[in-house]
Design a protein around this motif. Structure first.
Motif, PDB file in Angstrom:
ATOM      1  N   GLN A   1       0.895  -1.238   0.062  1.00  0.00           N
ATOM      2  CA  GLN A   1       0.248   0.280   0.037  1.00  0.00           C
ATOM      3  C   GLN A   1       0.664   1.376  -0.113  1.00  0.00           C
ATOM      4  O   GLN A   1       0.047   2.605  -0.282  1.00  0.00           O
ATOM      5  N   VAL A   2       1.953   1.271   0.103  1.00  0.00           N
ATOM      6  CA  VAL A   2       3.257   1.939   0.390  1.00  0.00           C
ATOM      7  C   VAL A   2       3.583   2.871  -0.770  1.00  0.00           C
ATOM      8  O   VAL A   2       4.128   1.727  -1.678  1.00  0.00           O
ATOM      9  N   PRO A   3       3.369   3.985  -2.147  1.00  0.00           N
ATOM     10  CA  PRO A   3       3.906   4.314  -3.304  1.00  0.00           C
ATOM     11  C   PRO A   3       5.340   3.969  -3.043  1.00  0.00           C
ATOM     12  O   PRO A   3       6.299   4.521  -2.208  1.00  0.00           O
ATOM     13  N   GLU A   4       5.644   3.252  -4.905  1.00  0.00           N
ATOM     14  CA  GLU A   4       7.295   3.212  -4.420  1.00  0.00           C
ATOM     15  C   GLU A   4       8.103   4.816  -5.049  1.00  0.00           C
ATOM     16  O   GLU A   4       9.367   4.697  -4.381  1.00  0.00           O
ATOM     17  N   LEU A   5       7.587   5.719  -5.262  1.00  0.00           N
ATOM     18  CA  LEU A   5       7.791   7.079  -5.223  1.00  0.00           C
ATOM     19  C   LEU A   5       8.354   7.246  -3.909  1.00  0.00           C
ATOM     20  O   LEU A   5       9.426   7.738  -3.728  1.00  0.00           O
ATOM     21  N   VAL A   6       7.234   7.151  -2.797  1.00  0.00           N
ATOM     22  CA  VAL A   6       7.709   7.162  -1.586  1.00  0.00           C
ATOM     23  C   VAL A   6       9.094   6.644  -1.016  1.00  0.00           C
ATOM     24  O   VAL A   6       9.947   7.057   0.170  1.00  0.00           O
ATOM     25  N   LEU A   7       9.085   5.111  -1.272  1.00  0.00           N
ATOM     26  CA  LEU A   7       9.758   4.081  -1.109  1.00  0.00           C
ATOM     27  C   LEU A   7      10.804   4.308  -1.631  1.00  0.00           C
ATOM     28  O   LEU A   7      12.035   3.894  -1.269  1.00  0.00           O
ATOM     29  N   LYS A   8      11.041   5.467  -2.208  1.00  0.00           N
ATOM     30  CA  LYS A   8      12.579   4.467  -3.019  1.00  0.00           C
ATOM     31  C   LYS A   8      13.911   5.545  -2.324  1.00  0.00           C
ATOM     32  O   LYS A   8      15.410   4.494  -2.898  1.00  0.00           O
ATOM     33  N   PRO A   9      13.531   6.629  -2.114  1.00  0.00           N
ATOM     34  CA  PRO A   9      14.991   6.279  -1.177  1.00  0.00           C
ATOM     35  C   PRO A   9      15.085   5.419   0.085  1.00  0.00           C
ATOM     36  O   PRO A   9      16.369   5.097   0.197  1.00  0.00           O
ATOM     37  N   GLU A  10      14.206   5.138   0.769  1.00  0.00           N
ATOM     38  CA  GLU A  10      14.297   3.599   1.877  1.00  0.00           C
ATOM     39  C   GLU A  10      14.779   2.933   0.902  1.00  0.00           C
ATOM     40  O   GLU A  10      15.567   1.869   1.065  1.00  0.00           O
ATOM     41  N   LEU A  11      14.802   2.258  -0.093  1.00  0.00           N
ATOM     42  CA  LEU A  11      15.121   1.342  -0.609  1.00  0.00           C
ATOM     43  C   LEU A  11      16.580   1.727  -1.152  1.00  0.00           C
ATOM     44  O   LEU A  11      17.273   0.792  -1.239  1.00  0.00           O
ATOM     45  N   GLU A  12      16.327   2.244  -1.610  1.00  0.00           N
ATOM     46  CA  GLU A  12      17.709   2.888  -2.308  1.00  0.00           C
ATOM     47  C   GLU A  12      18.902   2.864  -0.448  1.00  0.00           C
ATOM     48  O   GLU A  12      20.024   2.037  -0.925  1.00  0.00           O
ATOM     49  N   ASN A  13      18.708   2.636   0.379  1.00  0.00           N
ATOM     50  CA  ASN A  13      20.301   2.378   1.266  1.00  0.00           C
ATOM     51  C   ASN A  13      19.233   1.086   2.265  1.00  0.00           C
ATOM     52  O   ASN A  13      20.511   0.868   2.157  1.00  0.00           O
ATOM     53  N   LEU A  14      18.311   0.527   1.253  1.00  0.00           N
ATOM     54  CA  LEU A  14      18.454  -0.399   1.898  1.00  0.00           C
ATOM     55  C   LEU A  14      18.748  -1.818   1.432  1.00  0.00           C
ATOM     56  O   LEU A  14      19.543  -3.264   1.221  1.00  0.00           O
ATOM     57  N   THR A  15      19.012  -1.313   0.127  1.00  0.00           N
ATOM     58  CA  THR A  15      20.361  -2.251  -0.947  1.00  0.00           C
ATOM     59  C   THR A  15      21.742  -2.268  -0.580  1.00  0.00           C
ATOM     60  O   THR A  15      22.210  -3.380  -0.784  1.00  0.00           O
ATOM     61  N   LYS A  16      21.877  -2.183   0.448  1.00  0.00           N
ATOM     62  CA  LYS A  16      23.518  -2.188   1.291  1.00  0.00           C
ATOM     63  C   LYS A  16      23.494  -2.716   2.715  1.00  0.00           C
ATOM     64  O   LYS A  16      24.241  -1.929   3.037  1.00  0.00           O
TER      65      LYS A  16
END
Length: 320
Positions: free
Chosen positions: A207-222
């Protein structure tokens, strides 16, 4: 000697048997739980801020794959801890909330005594004592029954007597690459990477839009995670049996790929598409380097299990 990867007989429940086994909660137990919920802060639980749905594989048997639901608490920029469940569905009866807000009745009127008095009333009723703020004084069984019904209705309107029941599957700790590089090599072998899991669209925040998540996902890849499964629900365990199992993250090689039907089931439930998620995350940069000590099975083809063995106890007390 028991191990986290061993087979334990008699695990599969009989037809119609509840998991976990046991009687349904009594009215008194529900009242006590509701009263405690209204009177206690439950601060650690209230710090959970995110729900993530993804998949995990057993370290000792990568063909055993499960959908997992992580409820995240962020302690700082480098550390996240997750309570992990096997589902986000409600398996128990959930009584509908009819009121318009805390402390209000069926027609929106304010209940006498407010939330604190209602909680005290629940405790008194569960203990078999009369509850003056909510009900009239009476010693007859018929009047007592009416008091119970009235208090139950009040609790329903206040927020529900029932409770959502989920099976807790384990716990995962997530750390940044900066912290991971400080760990000794033997410890690093127990951790897995998250880059592929996120880039491939397996990791989702429903339910959370990808646009909102993008900064979080970029950090989580590391980041790297260590996930211990304490209840092997996929094999039908009625209770959390044996030692915990170490879990691995999905990977694009060998047995690390998640079976398509598991992904399709997840996508159908949340009305999403893993292909669309993958496309939306193309621009997320992958880490320059993933430490090969993580995802250790990819290099060595071996997993890890916990063996439980008897050991001599320390008999010297620290204090006289």
């Amino acid at each position: 000697m028991a191990s986290s990867g061993g087979e334990i007989p008699g695990l599969v429940p009989e037809k119609g048997e509840p998991i976990p086994p046991g009687k349904l909660m009594s009215t008194e137990q529900r009242f006590l739980d509701k009263g405690a919920q209204m009177m206690q802060s439950l601060k650690p639980v209230n710090e959970i801020k995110q729900h993530v749905c993804t998949f995990a594989l057993y370290s000792q048997d990568l063909t055993r794959q499960i959908e997992t639901h992580h409820y995240l608490t962020r302690l700082n920029q480098d550390f996240i801890q997750c309570a992990v469940y096997d589902t986000d569905d409600s398996h128990g009866r959930l009584i509908e909330t009819r009121g318009e807000g805390r402390g209000r009745g069926r027609r929106g009127r304010k209940e006498e005594g407010g939330g604190c008095e209602l909680a005290i009333a629940a405790y008194r009723l569960a203990a078999g004592r009369r509850s003056r703020p909510i009900v009239a004084r009476s010693s007859s069984s018929q009047q007592l029954h009416r008091r119970r019904l009235r208090l139950q209705e009040a609790l329903e309107n206040f927020g529900g007597v029932g409770a959502s029941i989920q099976v807790s599957a384990g716990v995962e700790y997530i750390i940044t690459d900066r912290i991971f590089e400080t760990l000794p090599p033997d410890e690093q072998k127990l951790w897995h990477s998250h880059a592929y899991e996120i880039k491939s669209g397996l990791w989702v925040n429903p339910q959370v839009p990808e646009l909102v998540l993008k900064p979080e996902l970029e950090n989580l890849t590391k980041t790297y995670g260590k996930f211990w499964c304490t209840w092997q629900v996929d094999r039908g365990d009625r209770l959390p049996l044996g030692p915990p199992s170490l879990m691995m993250s999905p990977q694009p090689v060998n047995l690390g790929k998640v079976r398509p039907h598991l992904v399709e089931k997840r996508d159908y439930k949340y009305k999403i598409s893993i292909d669309d998620l993958k496309m939306s995350r193309v621009e997320i940069e992958e880490p320059e380097w993933i430490n090969p000590q993580a995802d250790n099975w990819k290099q060595h083809g071996k997993g890890f299990v916990i063996l439980v063995e008897p050991i001599e106890m320390k008999k010297m007390a620290p204090f006289p």
